[in-house]
Scaffold this active site. Structure first.
Site, PDB file in Angstrom:
ATOM      1  N   SER A 281       5.180   5.626  -7.750  1.00 34.43           N
ATOM      2  CA  SER A 281       4.216   5.337  -6.675  1.00 34.43           C
ATOM      3  C   SER A 281       2.820   5.186  -7.273  1.00 34.43           C
ATOM      4  CB  SER A 281       4.265   6.406  -5.591  1.00 34.43           C
ATOM      5  OG  SER A 281       3.964   7.694  -6.092  1.00 34.43           O
ATOM      6  N   GLU A 311      -4.474   4.156 -16.656  1.00 36.67           N
ATOM      7  CA  GLU A 311      -3.578   3.161 -17.249  1.00 36.67           C
ATOM      8  C   GLU A 311      -4.398   2.170 -18.061  1.00 36.67           C
ATOM      9  OE1 GLU A 311      -1.181   1.566 -14.041  1.00 36.67           O
ATOM     10  OE2 GLU A 311      -0.325   3.538 -13.585  1.00 36.67           O
ATOM     11  N   HIS A 341       4.117   0.778 -15.714  1.00 38.24           N
ATOM     12  CA  HIS A 341       3.819   0.308 -14.345  1.00 38.24           C
ATOM     13  C   HIS A 341       4.478  -1.049 -14.067  1.00 38.24           C
ATOM     14  CE1 HIS A 341       0.676   0.738 -10.909  1.00 38.24           C
ATOM     15  NE2 HIS A 341       1.771   0.137 -10.473  1.00 38.24           N
ATOM     16  N   ILE A 342       5.799  -1.047 -14.223  1.00 36.17           N
ATOM     17  CA  ILE A 342       6.545  -2.308 -14.054  1.00 36.17           C
ATOM     18  C   ILE A 342       7.458  -2.285 -12.835  1.00 36.17           C
ATOM     19  CG2 ILE A 342       6.579  -3.125 -16.456  1.00 36.17           C
ATOM     20  CD1 ILE A 342       9.492  -1.626 -16.389  1.00 36.17           C
TER      21      ILE A 342
HETATM   22  N1  LIG Z   1       5.372   1.128  -9.500  1.00 34.30           N
HETATM   23  C1  LIG Z   1       5.097  -0.010  -8.903  1.00 34.30           C
HETATM   24  O1  LIG Z   1       5.036  -1.057  -9.516  1.00 34.30           O
HETATM   25  C2  LIG Z   1       4.866  -0.006  -7.423  1.00 34.30           C
HETATM   26  C3  LIG Z   1       5.227  -1.140  -6.686  1.00 34.30           C
HETATM   27  C4  LIG Z   1       5.006  -1.140  -5.330  1.00 34.30           C
HETATM   28  C5  LIG Z   1       4.407  -0.064  -4.710  1.00 34.30           C
HETATM   29  N2  LIG Z   1       4.033   1.017  -5.453  1.00 34.30           N
HETATM   30  C6  LIG Z   1       3.426   2.196  -4.807  1.00 34.30           C
HETATM   31  O2  LIG Z   1       4.370   2.728  -3.898  1.00 34.30           O
HETATM   32  C7  LIG Z   1       3.702   3.122  -2.717  1.00 34.30           C
HETATM   33  C8  LIG Z   1       4.653   3.088  -1.564  1.00 34.30           C
HETATM   34  O3  LIG Z   1       5.014   1.750  -1.292  1.00 34.30           O
HETATM   35  P1  LIG Z   1       5.678   1.320   0.093  1.00 34.30           P
HETATM   36  O4  LIG Z   1       5.643  -0.150   0.127  1.00 34.30           O
HETATM   37  O5  LIG Z   1       6.957   1.983   0.308  1.00 34.30           O
HETATM   38  O6  LIG Z   1       4.585   1.879   1.106  1.00 34.30           O
HETATM   39  P2  LIG Z   1       4.742   2.092   2.668  1.00 34.30           P
HETATM   40  O7  LIG Z   1       3.353   2.159   3.198  1.00 34.30           O
HETATM   41  O8  LIG Z   1       5.683   1.118   3.237  1.00 34.30           O
HETATM   42  O9  LIG Z   1       5.408   3.542   2.782  1.00 34.30           O
HETATM   43  C9  LIG Z   1       4.753   4.723   2.443  1.00 34.30           C
HETATM   44  C10 LIG Z   1       5.321   5.844   3.269  1.00 34.30           C
HETATM   45  O10 LIG Z   1       4.726   7.062   2.837  1.00 34.30           O
HETATM   46  C11 LIG Z   1       4.497   7.846   3.978  1.00 34.30           C
HETATM   47  N3  LIG Z   1       3.497   8.849   3.680  1.00 34.30           N
HETATM   48  C12 LIG Z   1       2.149   8.715   3.633  1.00 34.30           C
HETATM   49  N4  LIG Z   1       1.575   9.884   3.323  1.00 34.30           N
HETATM   50  C13 LIG Z   1       2.572  10.766   3.163  1.00 34.30           C
HETATM   51  C14 LIG Z   1       2.592  12.151   2.850  1.00 34.30           C
HETATM   52  N5  LIG Z   1       1.479  12.844   2.635  1.00 34.30           N
HETATM   53  N6  LIG Z   1       3.794  12.760   2.800  1.00 34.30           N
HETATM   54  C15 LIG Z   1       4.931  12.068   3.039  1.00 34.30           C
HETATM   55  N7  LIG Z   1       4.968  10.765   3.363  1.00 34.30           N
HETATM   56  C16 LIG Z   1       3.796  10.126   3.407  1.00 34.30           C
HETATM   57  C17 LIG Z   1       4.069   6.851   5.027  1.00 34.30           C
HETATM   58  O11 LIG Z   1       4.197   7.378   6.324  1.00 34.30           O
HETATM   59  C18 LIG Z   1       5.012   5.702   4.756  1.00 34.30           C
HETATM   60  O12 LIG Z   1       6.194   5.799   5.506  1.00 34.30           O
HETATM   61  C19 LIG Z   1       2.552   2.118  -2.615  1.00 34.30           C
HETATM   62  O13 LIG Z   1       1.472   2.665  -1.877  1.00 34.30           O
HETATM   63  C20 LIG Z   1       2.176   1.851  -4.030  1.00 34.30           C
HETATM   64  O14 LIG Z   1       1.150   2.725  -4.409  1.00 34.30           O
HETATM   65  C21 LIG Z   1       4.252   1.064  -6.786  1.00 34.30           C
HETATM   66  O1  LIG Z   2       1.522  -5.248 -10.205  1.00 39.09           O
HETATM   67  C1  LIG Z   2       0.777  -4.294 -10.172  1.00 39.09           C
HETATM   68  O2  LIG Z   2      -0.190  -4.139 -10.909  1.00 39.09           O
HETATM   69  C2  LIG Z   2       0.971  -3.200  -9.116  1.00 39.09           C
HETATM   70  C3  LIG Z   2       2.367  -2.986  -8.684  1.00 39.09           C
HETATM   71  C4  LIG Z   2       2.469  -1.911  -7.626  1.00 39.09           C
HETATM   72  O3  LIG Z   2       1.939  -0.719  -8.050  1.00 39.09           O
HETATM   73  C5  LIG Z   2       1.919  -2.291  -6.301  1.00 39.09           C
HETATM   74  O4  LIG Z   2       1.061  -1.587  -5.775  1.00 39.09           O
HETATM   75  O5  LIG Z   2       2.398  -3.289  -5.768  1.00 39.09           O
END
Ligand SMILES: NC(=O)c1ccc[n+]([C@@H]2O[C@H](COP(=O)([O-])OP(=O)(O)OC[C@H]3O[C@@H](n4cnc5c(N)ncnc54)[C@H](O)[C@@H]3O)[C@@H](O)[C@H]2O)c1
Ligand SMILES: O=C(O)CC[C@@H](O)C(=O)O
Length: 463
Positions: A281, A311, A341-342
């Site tokens: 996340s 990062e 971060h992929i």
């Molecule tokens: N590693 C990566 O490349 C990558 C890619 C995409 C997203 N992400 C990260 O993943 C996160 C989640 O993505 P998503 O699309 O599922 O988001 P989303 O907004 O669809 O879902 C997030 C969920 O978390 C819940 N939430 C918020 N605060 C909370 C808390 N304190 N305790 C429990 N639940 C809580 C929300 O209610 C929601 O249901 C993004 O915000 C982003 O930071 C990382």
């Molecule tokens: O591509 C990125 O740099 C971020 C990916 C992921 O963390 C996102 O928030 O969608």
């Protein structure tokens, strides 16, 4: 065509490129249905004055699909593969109207303060925590993202990582690369029949739920919202309930103050001995030094991390203690998968994100539509058509205070207002109106009068 094009604003006149911020994201169905309804075949292409004057800065290797869409508009597009430091960004952002970033570039208030021409920010990713959304809204700068184009990619990565951790695949592969044969079954498991605990049951968490169930896992999840379970998944009441029951714990929450360090020493103590942790996340969600302790003590049998508090700016940079003081300790652990971060880095996801965000930027710059913006109210008007040649679209972003609409209507009300829509979000409101039978002088006059109102944040006129 409208003679209004003759009154091109100066290149640094950001007001004509007025921005809009908008509101929270939409489901795909609501998004597309609104767009389909509002774009007739003979839609008149609206332009924010001379498109070739629009400067776009794309950082962090934004996908070619997005670059092409923006270039095809005639915008001046500058593309960089990596991110920029705050000072470099401040220099670059001064004359830019549109900026596209991914997760690394920090658009802080300090940076945005210098961005005098900026009308819109495109986050070519899901997360928007890297942008000061409120400050942007207060300046009338819209922010768009791609709410779910990479969700599936992250969910698939997590499934793969669970299998890898349960079978200690990273270690076995490293040993073989080092020339050592080490055939072990001790501490290696199937994931079938195990329990996955998903923290955050949003786009990614829900996808993962379905995939994990298909792998024969029991699914529990914790979320601050009451969310409908998919399949046989079960929502638990507290984070502690999840920690006590899950074999694999995986975090999918946004980076917000409430999620900072939400998995730390206390939470590791509550986990089952031999459990696994995955975080794809944001790097601040897990206290990594506490994870290192929990892995050294054997409480946690394996972990996969894709995100870190700090990062590197780009590929080829070092991941060392200068960046995060724990880096060397982390790298020394067994059964730990660390990736750069992929989670969302697949061809499918990046292509889709490139299209989605670039299209939102174009719609915003050319038509003023804030549909899908994350920091401003969502306002969209039916397109003007080619049958309506002498129309202009007026966008007035203003402070959400009493009496503004009366003042604005005193100005535009002298003309034929075909349609108008206004909405507010917090302290900022967004008004969009289509006005007919306007010539260049009238447009200039409208613009000047709107700009002189004390409620003004940004004015744009599209024609
Ligand atoms: N590693 C990566 O490349 C990558 C890619 C995409 C997203 N992400 C990260 O993943 C996160 C989640 O993505 P998503 O699309 O599922 O988001 P989303 O907004 O669809 O879902 C997030 C969920 O978390 C819940 N939430 C918020 N605060 C909370 C808390 N304190 N305790 C429990 N639940 C809580 C929300 O209610 C929601 O249901 C993004 O915000 C982003 O930071 C990382
Ligand atoms: O591509 C990125 O740099 C971020 C990916 C992921 O963390 C996102 O928030 O969608």
């Amino acid at each position: 065509m409208s003679i209004a094009r003759d009154i091109r604003p100066r290149q640094d006149d950001a007001a004509f490129l007025a921005t809009s911020p908008s509101a929270s994201f939409n489901s795909p169905s609501s998004h597309s249905s609104v767009l389909n309804r509002t774009i007739p075949l003979n839609a008149k292409p609206l332009k924010p004055f001379a498109t070739e004057d629009i400067k776009v800065l794309l950082l962090e290797n934004v996908n070619q699909t997005g670059r092409e869409i923006l270039s095809q508009q005639g915008y001046q597009v500058e593309f960089l593969k990596s991110s920029l430091s705050e000072d470099q960004l401040i220099e670059k952002i001064r004359d830019v109207h549109v900026i596209g970033i991914r997760s690394k570039t920090k658009l802080t208030a300090r940076v945005l303060k210098e961005a005098k021409n900026l009308i819109v920010i495109g986050c070519f990713c899901i997360g928007t925590n890297q942008v000061d959304l409120q400050y942007a809204a207060d300046q009338g700068i819209a922010v768009f993202n791609s709410p779910f184009s990479n969700s599936r990619s992250v969910a698939e990565l997590v499934i793969g990582e669970m299998v890898m951790l349960a079978r200690q695949l990273g270690d076995r592969s490293n040993e073989m690369h080092a020339g050592t044969w080490n055939k072990v079954s001790n501490g290696c498991w199937e994931i079938r029949g195990k329990t996955i605990g998903i923290i955050g049951y949003g786009h990614i968490g829900a996808q993962l739920s379905v995939l994990a169930e298909a792998m024969g896992m029991s699914v529990i999840y914790y979320d601050v919202l009451n969310i409908m379970s998919l399949g046989t998944a079960r929502q638990v009441k507290t984070l502690d309930d999840l920690l006590a029951e899950a074999d694999f714990i995986t975090c999918h929450v946004p980076e917000i103050p409430e999620t900072k360090g939400m998995i730390g020493q206390k939470q590791f103590e509550k986990m089952k001995k031999g459990s696994y942790l995955i975080n794809a996340s944001r790097g601040t969600v897990v206290d990594i030094p506490a994870l290192i302790d929990a892995m050294r003590s054997g409480k946690v049998a394996g972990a996969a991390l894709d995100v870190y508090p700090n990062e590197p700016a780009g590929n080829g940079d070092y991941f060392n203690n200068d960046l995060n003081t724990f880096s060397a300790d982390l790298r020394s652990l067994k059964n730990l998968i660390i990736t750069p971060h992929i989670g969302g880095s697949t061809e499918e996801a990046q292509k889709a994100i490139g299209v989605e965000v670039a299209q939102a930027l174009v719609r915003y710059a050319n038509e003023g539509s804030t549909l899908g913006a994350v920091n401003l109210p969502e306002v969209v008007l039916r397109s003007l058509t080619m049958d309506e040649p002498d129309h202009a679209r007026v966008i007035y972003i203003h402070k959400n205070i009493p009496g503004v609409l009366r003042k604005v209507n005193e100005i535009i009300g002298d003309h034929n207002v075909d349609k108008q829509m206004t909405d507010s979000r917090g302290d900022v409101a967004y008004l969009m109106a289509d006005i007919s039978n306007v010539d260049a002088a009238t447009i200039k006059d409208l613009y000047t009068r709107l700009e002189s109102l004390p409620s003004r944040i940004m004015t744009r006129v599209l024609y």
